[in-house]
Design an enzyme around this catalytic site. Structure first.
Site, short mmCIF file in Angstrom:
data_model
loop_
_atom_site.label_atom_id
_atom_site.label_comp_id
_atom_site.label_asym_id
_atom_site.label_seq_id
_atom_site.Cartn_x
_atom_site.Cartn_y
_atom_site.Cartn_z
CD GLU A 57 -2.87 0.84 2.69
OE1 GLU A 57 -3.90 1.57 2.64
OE2 GLU A 57 -2.50 0.08 3.50
CE LYS A 126 -7.49 1.06 3.04
NZ LYS A 126 -6.31 1.14 3.83
CB CYS A 187 -4.64 -2.34 3.77
SG CYS A 187 -3.88 -2.51 5.45
CG LEU A 368 23.45 -2.96 30.78
CD1 LEU A 368 22.36 -3.27 30.37
CD2 LEU A 368 25.05 -3.84 30.49
CB SER A 369 19.99 -0.45 35.47
OG SER A 369 19.01 -1.32 35.12
N GLY A 371 19.15 -4.37 35.48
CA GLY A 371 17.92 -4.92 35.65
C GLY A 371 17.24 -5.73 34.36
CB VAL A 372 14.21 -7.37 33.37
CG1 VAL A 372 13.48 -7.99 32.38
CG2 VAL A 372 14.52 -8.59 34.69
#
Length: 718
Positions: A57, A126, A187, A368-369, A371-372
């Site tokens: 599209e 459309k 779409c 970057l701590s 943690g997850v």
């Protein structure tokens, strides 16, 4: 006898058709790049023997142009690209179906332009526009509402000179070739209660095409595949679906999944996530299989006898060849789905790749701590590096050229994901006096295993300097709660740390490569998940403020499943201790060197509960009272009505008090149906009456009624 044999042989000729669909990584307003990708897809389709090529599209301008659709430039340049396609020898002897905006009688339409050998056959607008969630098509386009009707469209002079046509059909019609009939839907029309393919099929259309601009949401691929297979199960026919793939300039990732189906079976499956800018699928199918399938569905044939006919545009061209008896046919395939964890490992990583190469930056910077959430973000960059190395190994020259530009080394060829990760990802652990040794070790260990360039630093001097300025001016010194301070002091001291980390992150993103003698800057990655954003459990303008956030549309539970997936698939044992540790912001003082603060205690609810609130609020469209009513039955076996009421009140009070934070959320990968993204997906006020007096009174009245009824029941038992 010879005449009969000759007739029978002729009857079997010219019924096998080879058709092509594709997924293209188009980019909004990149007319030059979009043109080249379209041409490449047509070239591949022809090489594979196809005589019909379907594209995504609005592929000429790119789907995500948004308010640029208002500009006359977008229409002009789309026409110029169409002219280039008409003129190209690549488009000879194949029906090309391309998407672009078209203005007809001063109204803008989202259209398919279908052409063959420098002549436009049909412009099909459309008829059902997507206007929910992330879609706003009614803002820019008007749906064509005249079913089974066409008008004359007067071509611009630049096209008249090429096609030698003054007018072409514009509207709801189908193509009648020498051997079959082809109908288009676009779409959203596949998702409507009465899709065009239903009546088209009843009117004898044998090949349906669907050009999509459909973005990724976790667990959505099943719905798309089911719609296509069901369309051809009920009505017979061949169905081609094309889709955009990649990030074309905003929060969405279009996830490919191009496919070809016939009579309820899939015959070709495209990839959902890939670094390939152009992917073309073809299938060779027998039209006689469609006709024989339909022949025995008597209910369909009765309906077909009553259907209103579509206007047919006659095309002096055949999709089949006369001598096709020995042409091998495509075989059905079983659709292979990704698990949600696999989807997370692939989709956001591909989105990051498009952002990195198209922003012309040299890599990423990630706080970057340990943690997850930040670990999951780091793993996504590592997944990206794995995909890049795999693509280069498989001969993808575009990916190789892009990665060489990113690292500024023309002879570089990536082979090891860890080595590439060290070039494009800088991770940083920003310690404070409230940080534990355990989180520092976890961050360092993960950085070593994925190969990122890792930095460790301490923000205490900056924190003390900022707080010192306040103390110098006011003559007062705020304290943490454990030191006797008020809740206001406690929160302010936490926020200072969080905001300083954001300032440090941007400084290092701009200058860390410079300090190492390398060129370029880094994109800062955020790592706030969708549940924390929903509740507002983040500091405004802290490390959640970044350039982009690949996990901002993903729930905590899905992220934990993804991290577990990475442990097994990527062999990253450092993630095991990260998964096992309680989630914590580490912004309050430690107790005997141990973390005393956890996220769920701070929030007053669990992440699992947050996901439930989020889905009820957004997907089920419940306010406080309706949510309370729903949760009474969902949680009635574990909570009393009063406990349910308190949980709902707590959520809505915190959600509404923090809704203002959604206005500054970092642009995040959209993956979840309950995302609180304020930009376009979740349009709400950001100044609420946080007491919700009327709504909470309704809840309280209902609780009192239930409690009285329970008391009466108990009295009756006595």
């Amino acid at each position: 006898m010879a005449v009969v044999i000759e007739w029978a042989t002729a009857a079997r000729m010219g019924r096998k058709v080879t058709v092509a669909t594709c997924s293209l990584n188009q980019w909004a307003l990149d007319f030059e790049g979009n043109l080249q990708r379209i041409l490449k897809s047509i070239e591949i389709a022809k090489h594979k023997g196809a005589r019909y090529r379907l594209g995504p599209e609005l592929e000429i301008c790119g789907y995500g142009c948004w308010d640029h659709y208002y500009e006359s430039d977008t229409l002009l340049h789309s026409l110029q690209v169409l002219a280039a396609l008409l003129e190209s020898p690549v488009t000879r002897d194949i029906i090309c179906d391309v998407g672009m905006p078209v203005m007809h009688r001063n109204v803008r339409y989202n259209c398919r332009v279908i052409f063959l050998n420098r002549r436009i056959l049909l412009i099909r607008p459309k008829m059902a526009l997507a206007n929910e969630g992330n879609y706003r098509e009614l803002r820019w386009f008007t749906p064509w509402s005249r079913s089974r009707q066409t008008e004359e469209y007067f071509l611009p002079r630049m096209l008249q000179d090429l096609t030698k046509q003054e007018t072409v059909p514009f509207g709801d019609a189908v193509l009648a070739t020498r051997d079959t009939c082809i109908g288009s839907e676009i779409c959203e029309e596949l998702w409507t209660p009465h899709s065009p393919h239903v009546d088209m099929g009843l009117d004898g259309v044998e090949i349906f095409t669907n050009a999509s601009g459909s973005h990724h949401v976790l667990r959505k691929a099943h719905a798309r595949v089911d719609l296509v297979t069901m369309a051809t199960t009920k009505n017979g026919g061949i169905y081609l679906l094309a889709n955009q793939k990649g990030c074309d300039g905003d929060r969405l990732y279009y996830d490919g999944c191009a496919m070809i189906a016939m009579n309820g079976h899939i015959f070709a499956q495209g990839s959902q996530f890939s670094l390939d800018d152009v992917e073309v699928l073809t299938a060779t199918l027998d039209l006689e299989d469609v006709r024989s399938y339909r022949a025995e569905i008597s209910s369909r044939n009765l309906a077909a006898s009553r259907v209103s006919p579509y206007p047919r545009v006659k095309v002096d061209f055949a999709l089949s060849c006369r001598e096709d008896l020995l042409e091998p046919l495509s075989e059905p395939v079983e659709w292979k789905y990704h698990s949600p964890a696999e989807e997370i490992s692939l989709g956001p990583a591909c989105w990051l790749w498009d952002f990195l190469r198209r922003s012309q930056q040299a890599g990423f910077f990630l706080p970057l701590s340990g943690g997850v959430d930040s670990a999951a973000t780091a793993c996504l960059v590592y997944s990206l590096c794995r995909q890049v190395c795999e693509a280069v190994k498989n001969g993808n020259q575009e990916v190789l050229a892009d990665v060489r530009t990113i690292v500024n080394q023309i002879s570089y060829t990536p082979q090891d994901p860890r080595e590439l990760c060290g070039r494009i990802l800088t991770t940083c652990y920003m310690a404070s006096e409230n940080s534990s040794r355990e989180t520092c070790n976890r961050a360092t260990e993960l950085a070593q295993q994925i190969g990122s360039h890792h930095i460790g630093l301490n923000i205490d001097p900056a924190v003390k300097a900022v707080v010192g300025i306040f103390s110098l001016v006011t003559g007062t010194s705020p304290l943490f709660a454990v030191q006797g301070g008020s809740s206001r002091e406690n929160l302010a001291l936490q926020n200072v740390q969080a905001r300083i980390r954001m300032v440090v992150a941007y400084l290092f993103a701009q200058l860390s490569l410079w300090s190492r003698g390398a060129r370029g800057g880094l994109l800062v990655l955020g790592s706030a998940n969708v549940d924390e954003s929903l509740l507002g459990y983040l500091t405004k303008y802290d490390c959640s403020s970044a350039d982009i956030n690949p996990i901002g549309g993903i729930s905590k539970s899905d992220l934990r499943a993804f991290v577990q997936f990475c442990i097994e698939r990527f062999q990253l044992p450092a993630l095991q201790s990260i998964l096992a540790a309680p989630a914590t912001a580490e912004l309050e003082p430690l107790t005997n060197g141990q973390v005393s603060q956890t996220d769920e205690e701070d929030m007053g609810m669990t992440y699992a509960e947050l996901s439930v609130y989020g889905r009820l609020r957004k997907v089920a469209k419940t306010g406080p009272y309706s949510m309370f009513c729903r949760l009474l039955t969902m949680w009635g076996h574990i909570c009393t009505p009063r406990q349910v009421a308190e949980k709902v009140k707590r959520f809505f009070s915190k959600y509404s008090a923090n809704r203002h934070k959604m206005t500054t959320l970092t642009p995040a990968y959209h993956a979840e149906s309950y995302s609180p993204d304020d930009n376009r997906f979740d349009l709400r006020p950001f100044l609420y009456h946080t007491g919700w007096p009327w709504q909470f009174r309704c809840i309280e009245n209902q609780v009192l009624q239930l409690e009285r009824r329970e008391a009466q029941d108990l009295d009756g038992v006595d």
